[in-house]
Design a protein around this motif. Structure first.
Motif: not given
Length: 464
Positions: A361-372, A387-404
């Motif tokens: 997660s973003p917090a776990e990456a930060e705790a490990r000192g990884i810039e993301v 179309s399924m009446e399910g527009g709530e929510g989202f997808v989130r990605v965490v990637a290493r900033r230097e290498t993606q």
């Protein structure tokens, strides 16, 4: 006492134990599996599978109720009713089919199943009180402990009568009028939501300040909104104190206010702990990690040729982790070189909406000192979700900033559990944001949100 010898002896027929036994059998390792209850363990019999079956029943009933009122789809039906006894029979049929399949697979691969309760004598010897016949002594070269976990009990709310665990809550054939759920983790919320959809009045009591307290607030916010929309009453920062003489539940909030919640059923769902008692584990004097058996990256314990997997080996207590560990141990016993070092073990909450996490997660990456780099894409901009009446929510990605390089995924929304495999593929195969963003995703699918999330992290999402 009869004596039997084998190369691998597995104690526990849950997901970890039976997978280890099947794989060992496939590799030609003489294997005996001891199970005192039913094959499949907690997961197949009283956990993962029956809970998802009950959730499906509840979802379908709620959908029928929705269509009996005014709705945007223009579908109208008569007011529905539900036969809970028949629903439970269907659920039990699903469980029976799967557990029967496990037994067939074990037989197919030459595994001998001993039905009885094991007690460890030493690291090479186990005595079994078999269900039918005289006691059996089994001597082995390798001992695999896969005894699972048990629900955490509360001294002031012992299981019995109107106080139930998840096991009893999954088997109710009569709808409780007032169900109080103690614990807002995934087990409590999954069952609380299901019974609310089946018509019970549901209140949730949680000592923490939020629901699903092990997840971050951004992820749990849509779940919290859904709970309120469903009419589930939340008592956060509140502790259960015990039953009253009239059967209600006495609770106390963080500001010391004490009040009573009506409750004809109280579901205690405050977590699980490794099953370490009742089978002579203490005789081995193994190194422990808190309440769990301490293991290394091959699931070896501190005693040679004694192994521990699954919930007995601690967090995360997930069936698919136990399965992967069991397969690995069987292969090591057969002479293969393996170690357990996954980059991602997905975890899913089958709440409404669903929630899935894999990797950092973003917090776990930060705790490990990884810039993301962190980016998200809303399902409100995804055609399949809408179309399924399910527009709530989202997808989130965490990637290493230097290498993606992709380090983690999180998602909340309708049906997102099915995205967990794609999340893990990307992490385990070392994908970069560009890799995910350039893959053609089928349209219209929820998976497009995964692609769009990666593109947004790169600065050029197409549909937002």
């Amino acid at each position: 006492m009869k004596t039997k010898t084998t190369t691998l002896l597995v104690i526990g027929g849950g997901p970890g134990g039976y997978v280890a036994a099947i794989r060992a059998g496939q590799l030609g390792v003489p294997t005996v599996l001891v199970e005192g209850d039913r094959l499949g363990g907690t997961c197949l019999n009283i956990g993962c599978i029956p809970s998802k079956a009950l959730i499906h029943v509840a979802d379908e009933f709620a959908r029928a109720c929705h269509f009996s009122n005014g709705n945007a789809l223009g579908i109208h039906v008569e007011k529905p009713a539900i036969d809970l006894a028949q629903a439970q029979a269907w659920k039990d049929g699903v469980v029976g089919k799967l557990t029967g399949g496990v037994g067939a697979l074990l037989r197919k691969n030459g595994v001998q199943v001993v039905k009885g309760w094991a007690r460890i004598v030493d690291g090479k010897t186990v005595e079994v009180a078999v269900q039918e016949g005289e006691p059996l002594r089994i001597q082995c070269e390798h001992l695999l402990l896969a005894t699972g976990s048990v629900p955490v009990s509360l001294p002031h709310l012992p299981i019995g009568g109107n106080v139930v665990s998840s096991t009893e809550a999954l088997a109710l054939t009569h709808k409780p009028k007032h169900l109080v759920v103690v614990g807002a983790g995934y087990i409590g919320l999954e069952l609380g939501i299901a019974w609310r959809k089946l018509g019970a009045e549901v209140a949730v009591v949680e000592a923490a300040a939020t629901v699903l307290p092990t997840y971050d607030e951004e992820l749990t916010k849509p779940v919290l909104a859904s709970l309120r929309k469903l009419g589930i009453t939340l008592h956060l920062n509140t502790k259960a104190e015990g039953l009253t003489d009239s059967g209600g539940l006495r609770v106390r909030s963080s500001n010391a206010d004490e009040f009573v919640l009506p409750a004809d059923k109280v579901l205690v769902a405050v977590g699980r702990v490794p099953r370490t008692a009742g089978f002579g584990l203490e005789s081995l004097q193994l190194d422990m990690a808190g309440r769990a058996v301490k293991v290394d990256e091959q699931c070896r314990t501190s005693m040679r040729n004694v192994w521990a997997i699954g919930d007995l080996a601690g967090e995360p207590m997930l069936a698919h982790r136990a399965m992967a560990q069991g397969e690995m141990v069987a292969e090591i016993v057969a002479g293969k070189k393996r170690r357990f070092a996954p980059l991602a073990i997905p975890a899913v909450c089958f709440t409404d909406p669903e929630l899935v996490v894999a990797g950092l997660s973003p917090a776990e990456a930060e705790a490990r000192g990884i810039e993301v780099t962190v980016a998200s894409f809303p399902f409100g901009a995804n055609g399949r979700a809408l179309s399924m009446e399910g527009g709530e929510g989202f997808v989130r990605v965490v990637a290493r900033r230097e290498t993606q390089q992709v380090l983690g995924w999180q998602a909340v929304g309708k049906g997102v559990s099915e995205l967990s495999a794609a999340f893990c593929y990307a992490i385990e195969m070392g994908a970069r944001l560009e890799d995910v963003g350039s893959i053609i995703h089928a349209h219209p699918t929820l998976g497009e949100a995964v692609q769009e999330t990666a593109l947004r992290a790169l600065g050029h999402a197409l549909h937002i």
